[in-house]
Design an enzyme around this catalytic site. Structure first.
Site, short mmCIF file in Angstrom:
data_model
loop_
_atom_site.label_atom_id
_atom_site.label_comp_id
_atom_site.label_asym_id
_atom_site.label_seq_id
_atom_site.Cartn_x
_atom_site.Cartn_y
_atom_site.Cartn_z
N ALA A 1 0.90 -1.26 0.11
CA ALA A 1 0.00 0.06 0.05
C ALA A 1 1.04 1.13 -0.16
O ALA A 1 1.98 1.12 0.25
CB ALA A 1 -1.14 -0.09 1.17
N GLY B 51 0.56 -5.06 0.55
CA GLY B 51 -0.54 -4.96 -0.31
C GLY B 51 -0.20 -5.47 -1.85
O GLY B 51 -1.24 -6.09 -2.41
N GLU C 50 -0.72 -9.03 -1.70
CA GLU C 50 -2.13 -9.42 -1.27
C GLU C 50 -2.83 -9.48 -2.51
O GLU C 50 -3.97 -10.05 -2.80
CB GLU C 50 -2.78 -8.31 -0.20
CG GLU C 50 -2.00 -8.89 1.24
CD GLU C 50 -2.38 -7.65 2.14
OE1 GLU C 50 -2.20 -6.66 1.99
OE2 GLU C 50 -3.33 -8.09 3.04
N GLU D 256 4.17 -5.81 6.93
CA GLU D 256 3.27 -4.94 7.69
C GLU D 256 3.59 -4.94 8.93
O GLU D 256 3.61 -3.39 9.75
CB GLU D 256 1.86 -5.21 7.37
CG GLU D 256 1.08 -4.83 6.08
CD GLU D 256 1.42 -6.08 5.05
OE1 GLU D 256 2.23 -7.15 5.16
OE2 GLU D 256 0.42 -5.78 3.93
#
Ligand code: 3H9
Length: 692
Positions: A66, A105, A108, A128
């Site tokens: 992210a 992310g 993911e 993370e």
């Protein structure tokens, strides 16, 4: 080729649609990247010619996560969940093509693809936790469905980057492509999927591994127990564990809800804010406003070190580890032999623990040369002096070096306390002189204070920073002042700790409060570990401090089995009734009326003056940024990462509160607590250190 938006392109290669993302530096999932995925996949789905879709990235890496800079801002564009749903629910196979790193992310997103292809050099991970977070885009629910809960627990709580080959073995990657030929490899794989009519594999539906772990709560209990020490104080590891537990015990969509709730809690909390601050601080610290990026670098291939003691030996190991030849100079043969033998022993111990082969040991030792002749340093590119902390001795060494070492070389001192401007007066080339302050043990501690003196050249500064990187350190550029940045701030805490034990607290009270705050140990346990007699001499001791009294009694710390604490044979510390009595007598003799001191006062007295001193350092320009001070204290002194360093902690508490307390203490106890002008100014303007 059709542009989806400014960061995405869709190319149709026969029957395969190739969606390419290009958002430097790391293809983070910013709003435009999410939009490119969402819209690009939809266009590929809508195109009847396309039978399979490849998702690939330009630049040095696949999506690295992210966009961390977006956290805390209002969301815009399609959500990551929308983009992921577009991929996962596509009626055509979507294949992630991974190079560089697929992190957070990014992984993911890849986990919502039906298949994953990677080049051997690629790495995958969910890091993370290092930002005080958990994978909040389904990672905690999908990962254990592929690798199993045990492996997933390890990966999410350690945040490790796993190499592509290991990923293939775990099933995280379906196929390895040839290095440098990812695009071709992924397209070929996509065609194979279509030809073989393979199913659209949705990770969310793979339940076998999580179901197998259901009804085995001991998996989690054992994991928590085994890692309790490592996770102490951190929220994120526990939250990550709870998510994996949810993956095991709940249906997928329910698990996602748990993940969402816990992610929201973390991302809005102080710990993650602190850890994100540290992430950026670690990158900022290398940026030097007045040393341009094109400053000429001095080639450094040969390193000379003066002094084969603990410091000199530890420093040498850094360079040997990086494959650089080192010449180490001592004044006496036995000291040299001892120094070289210690280095060998350290390496052999590492080899015994299996963290290095004997071949590695020999390789390093073959790069090391010992000598008694300073003249042997003549053609070194960098010389680091690590002799006794005495100005006359250091100046003498530098005066000699000036005559011996070739022009253009860097002449560095490892002093932790002496004035480097004065040391530089001993040479005719002060521009070559710099401080390289390593922290003990120098081969282990990550921090390097690079100390710029008045006349140090930019080239010497830039080269020193680059060398630091090469030997795996994190370097902060600081200026000359007593104790530089780290020890100057430490002195504040030490002074208050010493006062507190006379005023009413006991050493173990002070230590407990600071340990609970998150430091690896308190100041008195630290003194016992280092040895109370560092800088103490029997001849000069007049019993003026508690330390003097303890040393005179031969309670010199762990090495003598007693110091501020009593130690058993396994070096377990116990509060000492003897020390308690010494302190009470000492306070009585000084006419101090001891009082009950609260834990809160201990914390504020120890930490707020540190923040205040940091402000003075900034005011005087001895550190470039508040965040550099945080880096120094996190990496050199174990300040808890989840508090972001002393300066970030000050911002978190509120500088107005810190200032008010300093003033209150100043009124009660004098000018040790005099607020810095910068602190006053920031509070008056309603600003934080971060705003500087
Ligand atoms: C996440 O994904 C949450 C999700 O689970 C849930 C969402 C709902 N964002 O390190 P470098 C910048 S959390 C923004 O020097 P390298 C970095 O600041 C995220 N910026 O390069 C630097 O900027 P500058 C999980 C980022 O080659 C520049 O890129 N992912 C981000 O040594 C170059 O970085 C992570 O935690 C980002 N995500 O290493 C991965 N990442 O040049 C974090 C980097 O202005 N990133 N930047 O100083 C890394 O570990 C390394 O950057 C990486 C490259 C290994 C990728």
């Amino acid at each position: 080729m059709a542009a989806i938006n400014e960061v995405g392109d869709l190319t149709i290669e026969g029957d395969v649609g190739v969606l390419t993302l290009n958002s430097p530096p790391v293809n983070a999932l910013s709003a435009p990247v999410r939009a490119a995925i969402n819209d690009g996949i939809r266009q590929a789905i809508d195109n009847p010619a396309v039978k399979a879709i490849v998702l690939i990235c330009d630049g040095k890496t696949f999506i690295a996560g992210a966009d961390i800079t977006e956290f805390g801002k209002a969301p815009s564009g399609p959500s990551l969940f929308d983009a992921q749903a577009m991929i996962e629910n596509a009626p055509k196979p979507v294949i992630a093509a991974i190079h560089g790193t697929a992190l957070g992310g990014g992984l993911e997103v890849a986990l919502t693809c039906h298949y994953r292809v990677a080049v051997p050099s690629a790495k995958c991970g969910l890091p993370e936790v290092n930002l005080g977070l958990l994978p909040g885009a389904g990672g905690t629910q999908r990962l254990p469905r592929i690798v199993g809960p045990e492996k997933a627990l390890e990966m999410v709580t350690a945040g490790t980057h796993v190499g592509a080959k290991a990923c293939k073995e775990m099933g995280l990657v379906d196929e390895l492509a040839e290095e440098g030929k990812l695009r071709e490899g992924a397209i070929a794989f996509a065609r194979k999927i279509v030809t073989e009519n393979r199913p659209l594999k949705k990770v969310r539906d793979l339940n076998e591994k999580v179901e197998a772990a259901r009804g085995h709560p001991e998996i989690f209990a054992n994991f928590r127990k085994a890692n309790a020490r490592k996770f102490r104080g951190f929220l994120a590891p526990e939250y990550n564990i709870q998510c994996i537990e949810a993956a095991v015990n709940l249906p997928f969509d329910e698990g996602i809800k748990v993940e969402q709730k816990l992610f929201r809690e973390l991302v809005t909390g102080t710990q993650s804010a602190a850890q994100r601050h540290v992430f950026f601080a670690e990158r900022q610290v290398w940026k030097l406003p007045d040393v341009p990026a094109d400053t000429p670098i001095i080639p450094v291939n040969k390193v000379g070190i003066i002094g084969a003691g603990t410091m000199g030996g530890g420093i040498a190991m850094n360079f040997l580890n990086a494959g650089m030849p080192v010449t180490i100079v001592e004044t006496k043969q036995d000291a040299l032999d001892r120094g070289l033998a210690t280095i060998r022993k350290n390496y052999e111990n590492t080899a015994k623990k299996g963290r290095m082969t004997m071949e590695d040991v020999e390789k390093r030792m073959s790069l090391l040369k010992g000598t008694l002749a300073l003249e042997d340093l003549a053609d070194m590119d960098l010389v680091i002096e690590a002799v006794f902390e005495n100005m006359d001795i250091k100046k003498d060494v530098f005066g000699k070096l000036d005559k011996i070492v070739k022009q253009g070389a860097i002449l560095a001192t490892n002093t932790s306390a002496l004035n480097i401007d004065e040391i530089a007066t001993a040479v005719k080339r002060p521009e070559a002189v710099i401080g390289l302050h390593f922290f003990s043990p120098a081969n282990v501690m990550r921090l390097l204070e690079v100390v710029r003196a008045d006349k140090t050249s930019k080239s010497v500064i830039a080269t020193s920073m680059q060398i630091a990187k090469k030997i795996g350190k994190i370097a902060a550029l600081v200026g000359v002042c007593p104790g530089f940045v780290g020890n100057r701030i430490l002195a504040q805490r030490q002074r208050e700790a010493n006062k507190l034990i006379l005023e009413g607290a006991m050493p173990w009270d002070v230590d407990r409060v600071l340990y609970d705050f998150g430091l690896p140990m308190g100041p008195f346990a630290m003194s016992d570990l280092a040895g109370l007699d560092i800088g103490w001499s029997k001849e000069k001791s007049k019993g003026e401090t508690i330390r003097d009294v303890l040393c005179e009694m031969d309670r010199r710390g762990q090495k003598t089995g007693a110091g501020f604490y009593d130690y058993d044979e396994n070096r377990n510390a116990k509060p000492s009734p003897i020390v308690e009595k010494i302190i009470l007598d000492f306070a009585a003799k000084k006419g101090i009326n001891r009082r009950q001191i609260s834990d809160q006062e201990i914390l504020e007295r120890c930490v707020y003056p540190m923040i205040n001193e940091g402000a003075k350092i900034l005011e005087e320009g001895k550190a470039i940024r508040a965040s550099d001070i945080d880096i120094v204290w996190i990496n050199g002194y174990g300040f808890p990462v989840y508090r972001g360093g002393p300066m970030f902690y000050g911002d978190t508490v509120g500088l107005d509160k810190v200032l008010a307390k300093m003033k209150e203490f100043q009124a009660q106890m004098g000018d040790d607590f005099k607020p810095s002008a910068l602190l006053e100014k920031l509070v008056a303007e309603g600003k934080k250190f971060q705003s500087l």
